[in-house]
Design an enzyme around this catalytic site. Structure first.
Site, PDB file in Angstrom:
ATOM      1  N   HIS A 116     -11.321   4.081 -19.126  1.00 39.91           N
ATOM      2  CA  HIS A 116     -10.580   2.990 -18.489  1.00 39.91           C
ATOM      3  C   HIS A 116      -9.276   3.464 -17.851  1.00 39.91           C
ATOM      4  O   HIS A 116      -8.528   2.667 -17.294  1.00 39.91           O
ATOM      5  CB  HIS A 116     -10.301   1.908 -19.541  1.00 39.91           C
ATOM      6  N   LYS A 118      -6.495   5.067 -15.266  1.00 42.10           N
ATOM      7  CA  LYS A 118      -6.283   5.139 -13.817  1.00 42.10           C
ATOM      8  C   LYS A 118      -5.164   6.147 -13.579  1.00 42.10           C
ATOM      9  O   LYS A 118      -3.980   5.839 -13.754  1.00 42.10           O
ATOM     10  CB  LYS A 118      -5.890   3.790 -13.221  1.00 42.10           C
ATOM     11  N   ASP A 123      -1.053  18.044  -6.630  1.00 44.76           N
ATOM     12  CA  ASP A 123      -0.311  19.313  -6.579  1.00 44.76           C
ATOM     13  C   ASP A 123       0.660  19.501  -7.745  1.00 44.76           C
ATOM     14  O   ASP A 123       1.668  20.206  -7.600  1.00 44.76           O
ATOM     15  CB  ASP A 123       0.465  19.420  -5.262  1.00 44.76           C
ATOM     16  N   HIS A 295      -3.931  -8.933 -13.855  1.00 49.68           N
ATOM     17  CA  HIS A 295      -4.603  -7.711 -14.291  1.00 49.68           C
ATOM     18  C   HIS A 295      -3.625  -6.683 -14.847  1.00 49.68           C
ATOM     19  O   HIS A 295      -4.017  -5.611 -15.284  1.00 49.68           O
ATOM     20  CB  HIS A 295      -5.394  -7.100 -13.122  1.00 49.68           C
ATOM     21  N   ASP A 302      14.577  -5.000 -24.070  1.00 47.54           N
ATOM     22  CA  ASP A 302      16.017  -4.848 -23.939  1.00 47.54           C
ATOM     23  C   ASP A 302      16.387  -4.280 -22.563  1.00 47.54           C
ATOM     24  O   ASP A 302      15.873  -4.746 -21.557  1.00 47.54           O
ATOM     25  CB  ASP A 302      16.567  -4.009 -25.086  1.00 47.54           C
TER      26      ASP A 302
END
Length: 414
Positions: A116, A118, A123, A295, A302
């Protein structure tokens, strides 16, 4: 797999990216400037206009000599058409699926233990982490079902940690879930100087880092002094997080929770609402986002703590999926994310109180009790379940076209 240790890194540059309008141009621009190496991991990559833009950007990079490696989830990302994928593999792009499974009665069977994350690393200089997949539904122009989401663009020492982690996972021939035991590692929770662009890369796997992200949420809630805002798309956490939220509110912390009011899956709202009374009665303020499906998986605490990533606060993300978040100690970034969430609350959310919940009947009281105790024990139950070993499967190079017998031509003699 190589063992990794979480470390705080100083001196990073961190930018918040809201929705596809900010995220996709930033990623595509970084890919266009790549010179050596690109790593991309995603749950969803659809063959729509955004997917084609990503494909073309990676293809252009590979054709100018950049080494490109991609990891897609076998459940979230459907197989690509030959026209889409063959030019990529022919150009040298290494394309792998995490745990691909054949369809059964037209349905995918690898529902649990999804990849899941992403992540993009370019580089070893720029990285992206968040909850945004590669599909048109992350663009607000998509319409009422467009997803509200967040990611971050990172530069600095934290990028090297993400690069080494991603290279190790891609190099592994399989990803073994050691259900017979695990190795524990000590996590450093406190930044030495909050506000100095410190960042920490954390992940969840089914080996030695099963609860790292959850533990950071728990520590954050335990140390909060004034305010916590959690925006989470799929909110159905275990007992520990619910208890920590309730304790923080009871000691005077202003705890605010943003969940989906217009979910992409109706069961999401039903599940979250089972937990509302428990939190409301402790003083937690709850808001449902009304504009479109939420999503995001973000939180602020704080003045200086914040997190952005792929991990929901639900049983899949906390107990089964492979996830990745970045935790940031930086006042400027905290204020930026806080401002975005404050706008959601003031403009696009409906505050929930007990009058907006279904009346208490014996059957929904019973279902709430069952759900509460299921959530409390779910991670432990999952630990006892037998599991197959998910594997990485590389997409092969396109085969050369076969010449039919009737199409053969005599080769002239030289």
């Amino acid at each position: 797999m190589t063992q990794h240790v979480c470390r705080w890194r100083d001196g990073n540059r961190i930018a918040l990216l809201e929705n596809g309008e900010a995220f996709f141009p930033a990623v595509f621009n970084a890919i266009a400037k790549a010179q050596q190496h690109i790593i991309l991991e995603t749950f969803i990559w659809f063959e729509d206009n955004i997917g084609w833009q990503l494909r073309d950007a990676l293809l252009n990079a590979a054709q100018r000599g950049v080494h490109v490696e991609c990891l897609l989830d076998g459940y979230g990302s459907p197989p690509f058409s030959e026209d889409f994928v063959n030019p990529m593999t022919a150009a040298g792009i290494v394309l792998r699926y995490y745990d691909p499974r054949p369809l059964r009665f037209g349905m995918r069977t690898n529902i649990f233990r999804r990849m899941h994350r992403k992540i993009v690393v370019v580089d070893r200089c720029i990285a992206f982490i968040g909850g945004i997949n590669y599909s048109a539904e992350h663009m607000t122009s998509f319409g009422p079902q467009a997803k509200q989401d967040y990611a971050v663009r990172l530069e600095g020492p934290i990028v090297d940690d993400i690069f080494h982690y991603s290279r190790a996972t891609l190099a592994a021939r399989d990803t073994v879930r050691r259900w017979w035991g695990q190795n524990s590692e000590t996590l450093s929770y406190q930044a030495t100087a909050p506000g100095e662009t410190q960042a920490l890369f954390v992940w969840r796997d089914n080996d030695s880092h099963r609860d790292d992200i959850e533990r950071h949420y728990l520590r954050m809630l335990a140390t909060a002094k004034r305010e916590v805002i959690i925006a989470n798309a799929y909110f159905f956490p275990g007992y520990r997080i619910l208890h920590a939220m309730r304790n923080a509110a009871r000691r005077g912390v202003a705890v605010r929770l943003i969940t989906q009011g217009e979910p992409d899956m109706p069961i999401v709202k039903v599940g979250a609402r089972l937990l509302y009374r428990y939190l409301l009665r402790a003083g937690v303020s709850i808001y449902e986002y009304q504009q479109r499906p939420l999503h995001g998986k973000v939180a602020v605490m704080d003045d200086s703590w914040a997190t952005v990533g792929s991990s929901n606060l639900d049983p899949l993300s906390l107990s089964l999926n492979l996830e990745a978040n970045v935790i940031v100690h930086d006042r400027a970034f905290n204020q930026t994310l806080h401002s975005h969430l404050e706008t959601l609350i003031q403009v696009d959310c409906q505050q929930i109180d007990e009058t907006k919940l279904p009346p208490r009947r014996w059957w929904n009281i019973g279902s709430s009790v069952l759900a509460f105790h299921f959530l409390r024990h779910f991670p432990a139950m999952v630990g006892w379940l037998p599991a197959h070993t998910p594997r990485l499967k590389q997409v092969p190079l396109p085969a050369r076209p076969q010449i039919e017998a009737g199409d053969r031509r005599e080769t002239p003699e030289m």
